[in-house]
Design a protein around this motif. Structure first.
Motif, PDB file in Angstrom:
ATOM      1  N   PRO A 246      -6.304  -3.204  -1.639  1.00 52.27           N
ATOM      2  CA  PRO A 246      -4.994  -3.833  -1.888  1.00 52.27           C
ATOM      3  C   PRO A 246      -5.051  -5.171  -2.624  1.00 52.27           C
ATOM      4  O   PRO A 246      -4.284  -5.383  -3.577  1.00 52.27           O
TER       5      PRO A 246
ATOM      6  N   THR B  71       0.802  -1.218   0.000  1.00 47.08           N
ATOM      7  CA  THR B  71       0.000   0.000   0.000  1.00 47.08           C
ATOM      8  C   THR B  71       0.840   1.276   0.000  1.00 47.08           C
ATOM      9  O   THR B  71       0.322   2.359   0.269  1.00 47.08           O
TER      10      THR B  71
ATOM     11  N   GLN C 246      -2.634   2.806  -6.026  1.00 53.49           N
ATOM     12  CA  GLN C 246      -3.711   2.221  -5.238  1.00 53.49           C
ATOM     13  C   GLN C 246      -5.071   2.506  -5.872  1.00 53.49           C
ATOM     14  O   GLN C 246      -6.099   2.489  -5.209  1.00 53.49           O
TER      15      GLN C 246
END
Length: 370
Positions: free
Chosen positions: A301, A194, A288
């Motif tokens: 994720p 992340t 992301q």
């Protein structure tokens, strides 16, 4: 400005002690999300014996060259000398010495003390100061290097190997963070996929980050992430040194400045973002998130890890087993099916990801321009 900002969907991790807010603000302005995990803190020397000793030595044995690396550090040195009653004597000695200033703030501090610099590099980098010294010839010279919280082993050792006598003038020192929690959480975020970029502004911050990872058994995984997935940017070659020693590739700006570092991070992240065409739609992968026809869509994720794996070879079938290996922490094949479902929902267009019966999944895309 229409449409998402250039770094929207990307997450950057910042470990800096000084100027962390400045770097973070520049990245946020471009749309990035920033996570802070200070790896070091810089504090005044609680025992100024070393600084006093170095100052007395320079009064007794004047240097040929003095290198001022930071404005605040040089001012701190002058203030300490004045407190000891040595201010006038030190300025008198430095007035007959070639003073090199690393950047404009150091130059400003030197001039504020009534001195003038003999040289200051346009790049504002220690590396260019070092190159200038070596090209000028340092064999047999006494060179004082003012430090500001950050030891400069490469700088100092290179000068000594070239025949110089180096006197280190430590005004401040760096230590570990008061609260290691934010750095620990930042490292976890890097490992779980992340965090997309790690810009470093000093070698000690890089060393401390690697040390914390080593102590907690996370160093191999961290090196792998920084080598293969996370963009690592360094303000200059000295900062990159500890990372390069582990084989971690880095990008660096042409000039060793915070603004240039932020621009380098921005450009490098955009350059490495796959841009594809699928089912009449454009698809761009961000760290992301994904842009579908220019609309930013956040992706969790696990689905994002699947999307990255599918985008390695657009249009090629990727088996469930391969996708399982791509998931953060691994998982079972049913976890892949769940991630695919969530991915389709996040993208808002189920046709972008196709199921190939008994084989796996593929992106129904062709590379843009092909």
């Amino acid at each position: 400005m229409d449409g998402p900002l250039p770094l929207a969907g990307f997450v950057a991790g910042i470990t800096a002690a000084r100027r962390a807010d400045e770097l973070g603000a520049l990245l946020v302005r471009k749309g990035a999300t920033v996570r802070y995990g200070p790896a070091i803190r810089i504090v005044p020397l609680s025992d100024d014996t070393e600084l006093y000793s170095a100052t007395r030595r320079l009064l007794d044995e004047p240097a040929d060259v003095v290198v001022a690396t930071t404005g605040i550090g040089f001012r701190g040195w002058m203030e300490a000398a004045e407190g000891w009653g040595l201010g006038e004597a030190l300025l008198s000695k430095l007035g007959t010495t070639a003073v090199l200033a690393r950047g404009p703030k150091a130059k400003g501090a030197v001039r504020a003390a009534g001195l003038s610099e003999a040289y200051s590099p346009r790049s504002e980098s220690n590396a260019e100061v070092l190159q200038h010294l070596l090209e000028s010839g340092v064999d047999g010279q006494r060179i004082a290097v003012q430090l500001h919280g950050e030891p400069l082993p490469y700088f100092v050792d290179t000068l000594r190997e070239a025949g110089a006598e180096v006197i280190e003038v430590p005004v401040y020192r760096w230590v570990g963070p008061t609260d290691p929690g934010p750095l620990d959480r930042l490292l976890d975020a890097v490992l779980d996929g992340t965090v997309d970029a790690m810009p470093f502004t000093s070698a000690p911050a890089a060393v401390s980050t690697l040390t914390v990872a080593r102590r907690s058994g996370r160093l191999p995984a961290l090196v792998d992430a920084l080598t293969h997935r996370v963009l690592v940017a360094c303000v200059g070659p000295i900062t990159a040194g500890p990372l390069a020693a582990l084989g971690i590739p880095t990008v660096q700006p042409d000039r060793s400045r915070i603004g240039a570092l932020a621009r380098t991070v921005s450009q490098a992240l955009m350059d490495r973002s796959p841009r594809l065409y699928a089912a009449g739609r454009t698809l761009e992968l961000r760290g992301q998130a994904a842009l579908v026809d220019g609309e930013l869509r956040e992706v969790a994720p696990a689905p994002m890890a699947v999307l990255r794996a599918l985008a390695v070879k657009p249009g090629h079938v990727v088996s469930r087993r391969e996708l399982t290996m791509a998931l953060p922490g691994g998982g079972e094949e049913h976890a892949v099916e769940t991630a695919i479902g969530r991915l389709r929902t996040s993208l808002g267009e189920g046709r972008l990801v196709q199921t190939v019966v008994k084989r796996g999944y593929r992106l129904a895309v062709k590379e843009e321009g092909s």
